[in-house]
Design an enzyme around this catalytic site. Structure first.
Site, PDB file in Angstrom:
ATOM      1  N   LYS A   1       0.844  -1.011  -0.089  1.00 54.28           N
ATOM      2  CA  LYS A   1      -0.315  -0.251   0.093  1.00 54.28           C
ATOM      3  C   LYS A   1       0.892   1.294  -0.040  1.00 54.28           C
ATOM      4  O   LYS A   1       0.595   2.297  -0.595  1.00 54.28           O
ATOM      5  CB  LYS A   1      -0.972  -0.044   1.195  1.00 54.28           C
ATOM      6  CG  LYS A   1      -2.114  -1.067   1.322  1.00 54.28           C
ATOM      7  CD  LYS A   1      -3.488   0.071   0.952  1.00 54.28           C
ATOM      8  CE  LYS A   1      -4.485  -0.997   0.354  1.00 54.28           C
ATOM      9  NZ  LYS A   1      -4.807  -2.211   0.820  1.00 54.28           N
TER      10      LYS A   1
ATOM     11  N   LYS B   1      -5.710  -9.729  -8.016  1.00 52.59           N
ATOM     12  CA  LYS B   1      -6.716 -10.097  -6.623  1.00 52.59           C
ATOM     13  C   LYS B   1      -7.846  -9.412  -6.909  1.00 52.59           C
ATOM     14  O   LYS B   1      -7.909  -8.036  -7.146  1.00 52.59           O
ATOM     15  CB  LYS B   1      -5.931 -10.043  -5.392  1.00 52.59           C
ATOM     16  CG  LYS B   1      -6.963 -10.256  -3.975  1.00 52.59           C
ATOM     17  CD  LYS B   1      -6.655  -9.668  -3.014  1.00 52.59           C
ATOM     18  CE  LYS B   1      -7.321  -8.536  -2.376  1.00 52.59           C
ATOM     19  NZ  LYS B   1      -8.540  -8.578  -2.058  1.00 52.59           N
TER      20      LYS B   1
ATOM     21  N   LYS C   1     -12.363  -4.771  -3.953  1.00 54.01           N
ATOM     22  CA  LYS C   1     -13.431  -3.508  -3.910  1.00 54.01           C
ATOM     23  C   LYS C   1     -12.537  -2.441  -4.456  1.00 54.01           C
ATOM     24  O   LYS C   1     -13.175  -1.845  -5.431  1.00 54.01           O
ATOM     25  CB  LYS C   1     -14.098  -3.479  -2.434  1.00 54.01           C
ATOM     26  CG  LYS C   1     -14.879  -4.337  -2.236  1.00 54.01           C
ATOM     27  CD  LYS C   1     -15.568  -4.105  -0.797  1.00 54.01           C
ATOM     28  CE  LYS C   1     -15.158  -4.954   0.312  1.00 54.01           C
ATOM     29  NZ  LYS C   1     -13.991  -4.296   1.219  1.00 54.01           N
TER      30      LYS C   1
HETATM   31  P1  ATP Z   1     -10.418  -3.424  -0.381  1.00 54.49           P
HETATM   32  O1  ATP Z   1      -9.926  -3.146  -1.617  1.00 54.49           O
HETATM   33  O2  ATP Z   1     -11.160  -2.263   0.246  1.00 54.49           O
HETATM   34  O3  ATP Z   1      -9.553  -3.823   0.538  1.00 54.49           O
HETATM   35  P2  ATP Z   1     -11.018  -6.310  -0.502  1.00 54.49           P
HETATM   36  O4  ATP Z   1     -11.948  -6.638  -1.596  1.00 54.49           O
HETATM   37  O5  ATP Z   1      -9.712  -6.624  -0.408  1.00 54.49           O
HETATM   38  O6  ATP Z   1     -11.504  -4.540  -0.571  1.00 54.49           O
HETATM   39  P3  ATP Z   1     -11.555  -6.316   2.245  1.00 54.49           P
HETATM   40  O7  ATP Z   1     -12.628  -5.722   3.009  1.00 54.49           O
HETATM   41  O8  ATP Z   1     -10.167  -5.919   2.424  1.00 54.49           O
HETATM   42  O9  ATP Z   1     -11.832  -6.631   0.679  1.00 54.49           O
HETATM   43  O10 ATP Z   1     -11.658  -8.177   2.695  1.00 54.49           O
HETATM   44  C1  ATP Z   1     -12.885  -8.485   3.427  1.00 54.49           C
HETATM   45  C2  ATP Z   1     -12.747 -10.221   3.255  1.00 54.49           C
HETATM   46  O11 ATP Z   1     -12.632 -10.561   2.100  1.00 54.49           O
HETATM   47  C3  ATP Z   1     -11.225 -10.630   3.854  1.00 54.49           C
HETATM   48  O12 ATP Z   1     -11.429 -11.884   4.438  1.00 54.49           O
HETATM   49  C4  ATP Z   1     -10.489 -10.840   2.503  1.00 54.49           C
HETATM   50  O13 ATP Z   1      -9.576 -11.737   2.973  1.00 54.49           O
HETATM   51  C5  ATP Z   1     -11.539 -11.467   1.586  1.00 54.49           C
HETATM   52  N1  ATP Z   1     -11.094 -11.063   0.475  1.00 54.49           N
HETATM   53  C6  ATP Z   1     -10.841 -10.060  -0.213  1.00 54.49           C
HETATM   54  N2  ATP Z   1     -10.481 -10.226  -1.500  1.00 54.49           N
HETATM   55  C7  ATP Z   1     -10.448 -11.518  -1.702  1.00 54.49           C
HETATM   56  C8  ATP Z   1     -10.411 -12.388  -2.969  1.00 54.49           C
HETATM   57  N3  ATP Z   1      -9.940 -11.732  -3.955  1.00 54.49           N
HETATM   58  N4  ATP Z   1     -10.347 -13.636  -2.810  1.00 54.49           N
HETATM   59  C9  ATP Z   1     -10.668 -14.284  -1.366  1.00 54.49           C
HETATM   60  N5  ATP Z   1     -10.870 -13.519  -0.295  1.00 54.49           N
HETATM   61  C10 ATP Z   1     -10.930 -12.033  -0.426  1.00 54.49           C
HETATM   62 MG    MG Z   2      -8.459  -5.743   1.170  1.00 55.07          MG
END
Ligand code: ATP
Ligand code: MG
Length: 333
Positions: free
Chosen positions: A119, A204, A207
């Site tokens: 980050k 990956k 969001k």
């Molecule tokens: P951001 O980009 O805002 O960090 P994010 O999509 O990474 O959003 P988080 O809120 O950080 O989502 O994570 C929420 C949950 O979803 C966590 O348990 C994280 O490990 C899981 N997660 C996020 N992205 C993935 C993915 N691509 N595959 C599997 N698990 C995921």
């Molecule tokens: Mg995340």
């Protein structure tokens, strides 16, 4: 399987977007629902303060997103009668425990954390880097340990944070010669393709990258996204051989299509084109998520307020007890 005596489970999602994606579901939410149905006591948090580490300039959006994320939890099968659904900032003990942990966590543990390094690189300059970003795993540790949980179900990207959390728990116990915290289990899907679901661009699914298929996307939105998804770059014509391991569409077929083995074989041998894969994937995904989408559309706004208020109250009861134990161990007032 017999249940452990402590059946509490804590997990959460950042409210950086109003919609959760299939990666959030496969990596974490799907396991939450399974654990709930097995009789675990679930604490399903919407992490709004965590969202502010990257959205501090958009707090109103974060607040809006928080309610929407809670709707996705419920649409996916979290039953608010059984599980506490709550927003992090409604339970002030998260901030209090974070502050105490921040005093005793060595800086080196945080600076070495791979997600922090990534980050930081994205941000470019130290001037733009918020203080809260470095402390992210400390706040996450407070979120977890407040519930003294048996386990934490998350995707694989969270593994480094979970390790820091157990290290902080151990450090607290040894500093204050107590046993307030016991190590929690990392509940990460064994299936690699669920533990880290690739996005439409094969990074990956996240969001904040906007490269996902969302649980609540419409049939048309899903179709549009899948049509533009990344496939084998060297498979230009239908009869060129594909490499399913590196193709987003094939990865999703593996998860959702009962016929994925045949589809993969034919893709490899150049017996089918990417368009056919996409068409078949659109059908299975829309079929699979239709019930969730319908449930979400029927949720009542007033009902969400009540669910979040009730969830916060249930979370607070456990969090307050943990803070009593923490302060007593430290000899604080
Ligand atoms: P951001 O980009 O805002 O960090 P994010 O999509 O990474 O959003 P988080 O809120 O950080 O989502 O994570 C929420 C949950 O979803 C966590 O348990 C994280 O490990 C899981 N997660 C996020 N992205 C993935 C993915 N691509 N595959 C599997 N698990 C995921
Ligand atoms: Mg995340």
């Amino acid at each position: 399987m017999s249940l452990p005596a402590n059946k509490r489970i804590l997990s959460g999602m950042r409210s950086t977007n109003p919609k959760l994606h299939l990666g959030n579901y496969e990596g974490a939410l799907r396991n939450w629902v399974d654990l709930q149905d097995q009789g675990y006591e679930m604490f399903c948090m919407v992490a709004d303060w965590h969202a502010l580490t990257t959205m501090f300039d958009k707090p109103q959006e974060v607040a809006y997103n928080s309610r929407e994320v809670a709707k996705d939890y419920i649409a996916a099968g979290i039953d608010p009668e059984k599980s506490a659904v709550f927003v992090q900032s409604d339970v002030k003990e998260h901030a209090e425990l974070h502050l105490l942990f921040s005093m005793m966590t060595p800086l080196g543990w945080l600076e070495r954390c791979p997600t922090y390094k990534d980050k930081k690189q994205d941000l470019g300059s130290a001037e733009r880097e918020p203080y809260g970003l470095l402390g992210y795993p400390v706040l996450q540790t407070a979120d977890i340990l407040l519930y003294r949980p048996y386990g934490v179900p998350v995707g694989k990207d969270q593994a480094p944070h979970l390790e820091i959390g157990n290290d902080i728990a151990g450090r607290f116990n040894s500093l204050y010669d107590c046993e307030v915290f016991t190590p929690y289990k990392y509940m990460i899907p064994e299936d690699e393709s669920r533990a880290t679901l690739p996005g439409l661009d094969m990074r990956k699914m996240s969001k904040s990258y906007d490269n996902g298929i969302n649980l609540s996307d419409s049939d048309d939105e899903t179709a549009q996204k899948i049509k533009s998804a990344f496939t084998t770059p060297t498979k230009i014509r239908k009869d060129d051989p594909g490499i399913p391991e590196g193709c987003a569409v094939c990865q999703y077929l593996k998860l959702y299509s009962p016929d994925w083995e045949t589809q993969w074989d034919e893709d490899r041998q150049g017996l089918r084109g990417c368009m056919q894969n996409k068409k078949e994937l659109i059908e299975v995904i829309n079929e699979k998520f239709r019930p969730m989408r319908e449930r979400r559309a029927q949720l009542d706004e007033g009902e969400i307020d009540r669910i979040l208020a009730d969830g916060a109250e249930r979370a607070r009861a456990v969090a307050e007890e943990t803070m009593r134990q923490v302060k007593s161990a430290m000899g604080l007032r």
